[in-house]
Write an enzyme that holds these catalytic residues in place. Sequence first.
Site, PDB file in Angstrom:
ATOM      1  N   GLN C 126     -18.596  52.261 -20.077  1.00 45.77           N
ATOM      2  CA  GLN C 126     -18.388  51.929 -20.780  1.00 45.77           C
ATOM      3  C   GLN C 126     -18.868  52.896 -22.555  1.00 45.77           C
ATOM      4  OE1 GLN C 126     -20.715  48.500 -22.706  1.00 45.77           O
ATOM      5  NE2 GLN C 126     -18.939  47.465 -23.988  1.00 45.77           N
ATOM      6  N   GLY C 127     -17.827  53.400 -23.472  1.00 44.57           N
ATOM      7  CA  GLY C 127     -18.344  54.760 -24.119  1.00 44.57           C
ATOM      8  C   GLY C 127     -18.371  53.946 -25.608  1.00 44.57           C
ATOM      9  N   SER C 129     -21.841  53.202 -27.178  1.00 44.26           N
ATOM     10  CA  SER C 129     -22.131  53.210 -28.195  1.00 44.26           C
ATOM     11  C   SER C 129     -22.948  54.548 -28.338  1.00 44.26           C
ATOM     12  CB  SER C 129     -23.709  53.168 -27.455  1.00 44.26           C
ATOM     13  OG  SER C 129     -23.849  51.227 -27.204  1.00 44.26           O
ATOM     14  N   GLU C 245     -17.414  40.088 -23.380  1.00 40.59           N
ATOM     15  CA  GLU C 245     -18.226  40.272 -22.450  1.00 40.59           C
ATOM     16  C   GLU C 245     -19.766  39.523 -22.993  1.00 40.59           C
ATOM     17  OE1 GLU C 245     -20.204  43.285 -24.329  1.00 40.59           O
ATOM     18  OE2 GLU C 245     -21.994  44.387 -23.558  1.00 40.59           O
ATOM     19  N   SER C 385     -28.242  42.686 -30.007  1.00 37.94           N
ATOM     20  CA  SER C 385     -29.479  42.109 -30.390  1.00 37.94           C
ATOM     21  C   SER C 385     -29.684  41.186 -30.792  1.00 37.94           C
ATOM     22  CB  SER C 385     -31.080  42.994 -30.837  1.00 37.94           C
ATOM     23  OG  SER C 385     -30.778  42.662 -32.561  1.00 37.94           O
ATOM     24  N   ASN C 386     -30.653  39.531 -30.172  1.00 36.66           N
ATOM     25  CA  ASN C 386     -31.284  38.496 -30.935  1.00 36.66           C
ATOM     26  C   ASN C 386     -31.506  38.481 -32.376  1.00 36.66           C
ATOM     27  OD1 ASN C 386     -30.744  38.741 -28.445  1.00 36.66           O
ATOM     28  ND2 ASN C 386     -33.156  37.386 -27.970  1.00 36.66           N
TER      29      ASN C 386
END
Lengths: 374, 374, 400, 400
Positions: C126-127, C129, C245, C385-386
């Site tokens: 997966q590209g 980030s 996802e 993130s959470n």
Amino acid sequence: MDFDLTDEQRLLADSVNRFVSDRYGDFEKRKAYRAEAKGYAAANWSAMAEMGLLGLPLSEEQGGFGGGPVEALLVMEAIGRGLVVEPYLATVVLGLGLLRRAGGQEDLLAEVAAGGTTLAFAHQERQARHDLHDIATTARQDGDAWVLDGAKGVALHGDSADRLLVSARTAGGRRDRAGIGLFLLDPATPGVTRRGYATQDGLRAAEVVLEGARATLLAADALPLIELVADEAIAALCAEAVGAMETLRDLTVDYLKTRQQFGRPIGEFQALQHRAADMLVATEQARSMAMYAAMMVQGSDPAARATALSAAKALVGRLADQLGKDAIQLHGGIAMTEEYKAGHYFKRLTMLGVLFGDVDHHIRRVVAAGGLPD
Amino acid sequence: MDFDLTDEQRLLADSVNRFVSDRYGDFEKRKAYRAEAKGYAAANWSAMAEMGLLGLPLSEEQGGFGGGPVEALLVMEAIGRGLVVEPYLATVVLGLGLLRRAGGQEDLLAEVAAGGTTLAFAHQERQARHDLHDIATTARQDGDAWVLDGAKGVALHGDSADRLLVSARTAGGRRDRAGIGLFLLDPATPGVTRRGYATQDGLRAAEVVLEGARATLLAADALPLIELVADEAIAALCAEAVGAMETLRDLTVDYLKTRQQFGRPIGEFQALQHRAADMLVATEQARSMAMYAAMMVQGSDPAARATALSAAKALVGRLADQLGKDAIQLHGGIAMTEEYKAGHYFKRLTMLGVLFGDVDHHIRRVVAAGGLPD
Amino acid sequence: MDLRYTADEIAFRDELRAFFRREIPAEIRRKVSEGRKLSREDIVTTQRVLHAHGLSVPNWPVEWGGKDWTPVQRYIFSEEIQAAAVPQPLSFNVNMVGPVIATFGNAAQKQRFLPPTANLDIWWAQGFSEPGAGSDLASLKTTARREGDEFVVNGQKTWTTLGQYADWIFCLVRTDPNARKKQEGISFLLIDMKTPGITVRPIITIDGGHEVNEVFFDEVKVPAENLVGELNKGWDYAKFLLSNERIGIARIGLTKERLARVKRLAQETPAGEGTVWDDPDFRRRLAWSEIELKALEITQMRVVAAQRTRAADKPDPSSSILKIKGSEIQQQATQLLMEVAGPYAMPRPDRDEDGANLPSVGPEWADAAAPLFFNYRKVSIYGGSNEIQRNIIAKAFLGL
Amino acid sequence: MDLRYTADEIAFRDELRAFFRREIPAEIRRKVSEGRKLSREDIVTTQRVLHAHGLSVPNWPVEWGGKDWTPVQRYIFSEEIQAAAVPQPLSFNVNMVGPVIATFGNAAQKQRFLPPTANLDIWWAQGFSEPGAGSDLASLKTTARREGDEFVVNGQKTWTTLGQYADWIFCLVRTDPNARKKQEGISFLLIDMKTPGITVRPIITIDGGHEVNEVFFDEVKVPAENLVGELNKGWDYAKFLLSNERIGIARIGLTKERLARVKRLAQETPAGEGTVWDDPDFRRRLAWSEIELKALEITQMRVVAAQRTRAADKPDPSSSILKIKGSEIQQQATQLLMEVAGPYAMPRPDRDEDGANLPSVGPEWADAAAPLFFNYRKVSIYGGSNEIQRNIIAKAFLGL
């Protein structure tokens, strides 16, 4: 009641802090130190000897400074700030702590203080977990010497130490409090096998197998002495944790100020600000508790001392665990990389939590004692 | 696996929700209900009878709906949303739960379902705390009747109930599991003294003193029945807590949107947003656990059932405690006033945590069982 | 409402349970159970066994090998594969690029890519980030400029999980630098990792593992036929992909298996007169994790059940709840395991000259305990993130 | 560095300890210990005893009855008065308006107000908070317009603690509505509560108590001589006052006494075969509170020690730390007590026709347990909520 450092203490703090910033200010150097043969820098160790740090707890007659818990606190906090890898805890806090009180080894004390000899304490056994009195290794007398059989584990810096201090049972059952002797052992003695390894926080430790190894008795019925020195080690670990927490907090706050996301520094997000504020609260509470540990480790009642030190280890452990996790989380991915400093502080704090008993172990001891001493 | 309500269940939920919003939508009305003679509204009780709610768990032959745990969940959640003060838990969940299973009181069942008679369960004793089997009250046989002596406490709605269900020991020692009988008692019987009082959450309860009071035996060795009905009460309390949590969360979110400070709605502050998000997470986790309770209370193995219900009570208790505190904190001063709704939800949630065992009590039971059943 | 499985669902579950234990090598499952690193071969072997039995891509359209399962069946599959400690089919292939190609790709792309993607003949990376982007994914800077029949790609991706094994990478690239919003002007490109100009640099994580990478693109030429869907619409495909996802992100089955293992090991690990299991404090914390996991399991079932009726574009807080609580409990499980290890969580066995681990110092499982704890800090960071999840709940669902 | 008291400090402590137990009525101290409401008389009686012994206003200038104590002595006084469960001298008088008058008042004001303030012949209330202002104190709307020798005050104050007992109230009022910043144009006014136009309305709190009030001002005429300091400089005096308010806000001595009481009651309260104290879970939580309190006690000592050297205007996070942790532990103590009460935390005894409580239902102390728990939610809200304290730490100290 006095929180001011004496002039001597201030001098000590300044020189240790200078040492740490000179030698550990560049984090890359730490990697090089770890790559040396013993897992730490020989040159740093010599420098510590020259500064008098290695003889710190020895009396002036013994060639030391007569340093007590406050001096230990100052040194260990600096060690925590730099994630210093040299075997100060193993050699000075544990090794000298035992050796100087057991008596009769004045020459060896001087060698240690001079930096020529390092020590390690091989006490832990696999079945014992965190119970200091759980010792299965045996010692039987053979003429003037004693012969040891058994296995010791996770002896801090035990792989490179020049002398081992070993606990072994001269009498009684595995979990009896009486009948535990303290022995001095040259690791080159036949019957001693060491397996050294890195620990998860980048320091070193060893498993030590003893098969008919000949050793010198330092102290009979040594459990009270071992417990005292373990409590001193706990006080030292609390101070080290405070140093590491402070640095990790500063690192995190700096990161929050510089890292941009959604077009602004993430430190402008209030939810993250509050987490950072909690990190400050945690550091200050831990610092207070490390001072409490330093104060109480001098107490004359062993039961009160043990409870107080357990309380300190439990609280500092809990605060360090939360602060470490928060630091990683607030950084995000970058702190998950081996290249970046933060993860190493997190790992050290995690392992400080395990050493000499985890939070559960120590809070259980406080509960068993019915709460804190007055 | 099916989360959809049946048509009957949907109808039930709609009608209970309508009842609650009609009668409790205006919070001032609740104050008026509490001021009535019995501490709740006679008219509401009649309405509940007419809706068939009071006979819900009875079989169709008994004039009821044959409602099970899912139906109880729907009713109790609505009761939680409105902070309903009528004695549904005392009369229907506890009272009918015991009475219909003990058998032999068909007329009384019908009276209860019709709203003419209310019930209360006088079981708790002062020394027992949360242990259901700890019973000191004695029952001795005298001809056909039994004579009870002892003291019962915190019997929910025991002050106004028309009939009391009382547990008492026919044999064995205070903490024996065997030898506990279940009795039916008219509170007007000589030898019965009741002291009614308000509870901290605005409901009612009573202390009941029994001095030679004559009663009818409903079931001998009734502890398994009592434990089953207590577990049903726990499932009901979990559902009630979910309803109260949801309303309190909505109240808090609404407040965050309207309350202005520093020139903007405080709901724009991210730290408060995250707390509100946690309130949503907590409500949904509690809802899931209330469903689990409803599912497991039907189980055939009493030990597995007890562990599962303890798990539900513990988790819902913990989540409700945190959510209640957060709701007060996010509101600030306003929620500390008796005039405002939020504090009442907080108080009810706090007392739901105490009823039928607090978090410590229930997590201990799960631990003793070695964890959740498969 | 009935939370129990039907007889058919139980039969389906039992069949899968037996299949996983029968067909997937025990050694691979043991690695998963112990949180050890899987080799490329472990993952390929497993996926090919699944594929041979028609189970590698159940979520795909039936014509491309998918299954016409109910949501409950999908849930059971996902739980059982984790409970059996079977490596899940490679998510990049199965949950990410596969569904994107199946939904937005053209016929030629489907024909070319879907079969080898399902059988893991192509390993995808997966590209998405980029350095500096973090949770602000749309601020990506990697560019693709059109030159004739090709795109020329320049830039850098990071956190590329298992990129060292990848044959192909699907990338978000900026094709219109002048678009008004940063979400516009992004395209979805498939790139062969063997293309000249691509460099993969490992990132070593704090557990000492090599799981993620940086991927550099320097004048990398990509045939225009590798553009998926429309030019400058890549953000839409990315959102579609990210919502897939999050399926199974709570990893409840796996955590359940891990907690059961913690319990077993606690019962075997000596402490004082007995074992770690005799410590009520430890058991209490384990019980809390079990209980929270049970609640989350039911939350997940409710989400599954609601999928039938929920409008696809309606904001739904449940995937955020699953992410937050799921990651927390996963982390608790790794910490409990580390606590069972006690002092033997400390050793980190050296490697020999060939990079192989030397024998364990303490119990074999204990070696992996602290690294797993360290590594699992990632689960509350990645996938949004959470903190981002709490923002989503607050804004999209609570209207704050 | 030495955390132990010197011999002199121990003698000072022991003297105070004996004095408090000897001179302050046991019944009053018992009320404090049990968290029961004090009557006006309880507080007045206590303060007058203290005043008679020169101990009511140790923090004031010596010429107005203060003591020339070291910071450690002040700390010991504060801890011992709490540990002995003695009602502290009325904070509005002693920590708030007194120091303001002593520092910023003119000679006539000092002469007129300070002696009766020290002896609690005047009971002061604080008129700062307003509806809608909350933590944004400076947004206050109550106005005072000058008319000849008088100010005419209109507006509303709220959360006025014990305002029902007050003889006088010190108020922040807006005297220049056109000031550029909201902090400017505020003045500090002393108002006799008997002045026509003042109405006090009780606010009943969720514990059923009457502790706070609303105070309404309708064309209230205040002599201009009651202005403290300069016109429009009131915000400066308020900041000075609030920093004094935070002294002792952690209430460590009181909480220590409360935790000891929880321990005693747990040992007396039957549960199962033994008492509540036999429950290791309960003891563990109590131990955590004790330990956190010990850390906070040392933090407070460090703050005291640093007072000698710290620049007064330098930002100091310690008062925020004391506020946050102090309030949390106070709340924990009330919750532990409620848990000891168990089911007997539930009854709320009715009052008879005269408003007196009927006898307790359970153990006498248990009645007060839940109301105290409810009431103590306030301590993380008032005096600058804990969220505000975190803002202060983040901004003023961490520079975020």
